[in-house]
Enzyme design. Structure first.
Site, short mmCIF file in Angstrom:
data_model
loop_
_atom_site.label_atom_id
_atom_site.label_comp_id
_atom_site.label_asym_id
_atom_site.label_seq_id
_atom_site.Cartn_x
_atom_site.Cartn_y
_atom_site.Cartn_z
N LYS A 1 0.98 -0.94 -0.11
CA LYS A 1 -0.06 0.06 0.00
C LYS A 1 0.94 1.31 0.05
O LYS A 1 2.05 1.34 0.75
CB LYS A 1 -0.96 0.06 1.39
N ARG B 1 -2.36 12.71 4.00
CA ARG B 1 -1.62 13.11 5.44
C ARG B 1 -0.34 12.94 5.39
O ARG B 1 0.40 13.46 6.37
CB ARG B 1 -2.41 12.48 6.21
N HIS C 1 -2.46 7.74 1.46
CA HIS C 1 -2.86 7.57 2.72
C HIS C 1 -3.86 8.94 3.29
O HIS C 1 -3.50 9.45 4.33
CB HIS C 1 -1.49 7.66 3.67
#
Length: 146
Positions: free
Chosen positions: A21, A48, A45
Site C-alpha cells: 500500500k 496526510r 494515505h
C-alpha cells in the site's frame, strides 16, 4: 528490493497474498511487481503524509497501464459513493478500498449502518453503470467518463 522479495517469498510460502500500500508512481508499481507482489494499493494515505501529494485518481491510470496485467491494482482515497467506485474502475483499478465512511456508519448505526451503506454503494454503482451502458463491471472503461 531484496527485502521486498524476501517478504513476498515468505507470504507465498504460506499462501498469503503480498499487497503493498502507498504506491503513487509507475516506478514504485513496477518495483512492487518485480518483487513479487500480488497486488498494490494506489494510496496517498489520505493526503496526510505530505502536503501537495496528488489525488489517487490522478496517478491511477498510468499505474494501471504499467502493471495492471502483472498484478491486481487496488485504490483507496476519496471513495465515498458508487459513482466514485465506477470512476476508479474506469481509471484502471481492479477494486476499491473504502474505509472512512464505514468507520462513520459503524459508530453511528453499527451493523445496520454497514448493511445500509453497502446497499447504497451497490445501488449507486448499478445506476451509474446503467446510465453509462455498462452491463457488467468488466464493461466499465475510461471512455465512459467522457
Amino acid at each position: 528490493m531484496a527485502e521486498l522479495q524476501q517478504v513476498a517469498d515468505a507470504c507465498h510460502a504460506h499462501d498469503t497474498p503480498f499487497v503493498l500500500k502507498g504506491i503513487m508512481g509507475v516506478r514504485a508499481a513496477r518495483k512492487a511487481a518485480e518483487a513479487g507482489a500480488d497486488a498494490i494499493v494506489v494510496s496517498n494515505h489520505g493526503g496526510r503524509v505530505q502536503d501537495g501529494v496528488p489525488a489517487t485518481a490522478e496517478v491511477l491510470p498510468a499505474i494501471a497501464r504499467e502493471v495492471g496485467g502483472d498484478l491486481k491494482v487496488l485504490v483507496d482515497g476519496g471513495i465515498r459513493s458508487g459513482l466514485d467506485v465506477f470512476r476508479a474502475l474506469a481509471l484502471g483499478a481492479d477494486a476499491c478500498l473504502v474505509c472512512r465512511p464505514f468507520a462513520v456508519v459503524t459508530y453511528g448505526a453499527g451493523a445496520e449502518g454497514i448493511t445500509d451503506y453497502f446497499a447504497q454503494l451497490a445501488r449507486e454503482l448499478r445506476d451509474t453503470m446503467e446510465m453509462c451502458g455498462a452491463r457488467t463491471v468488466a464493461d466499465i472503461d475510461a471512455e465512459m467518463l467522457a
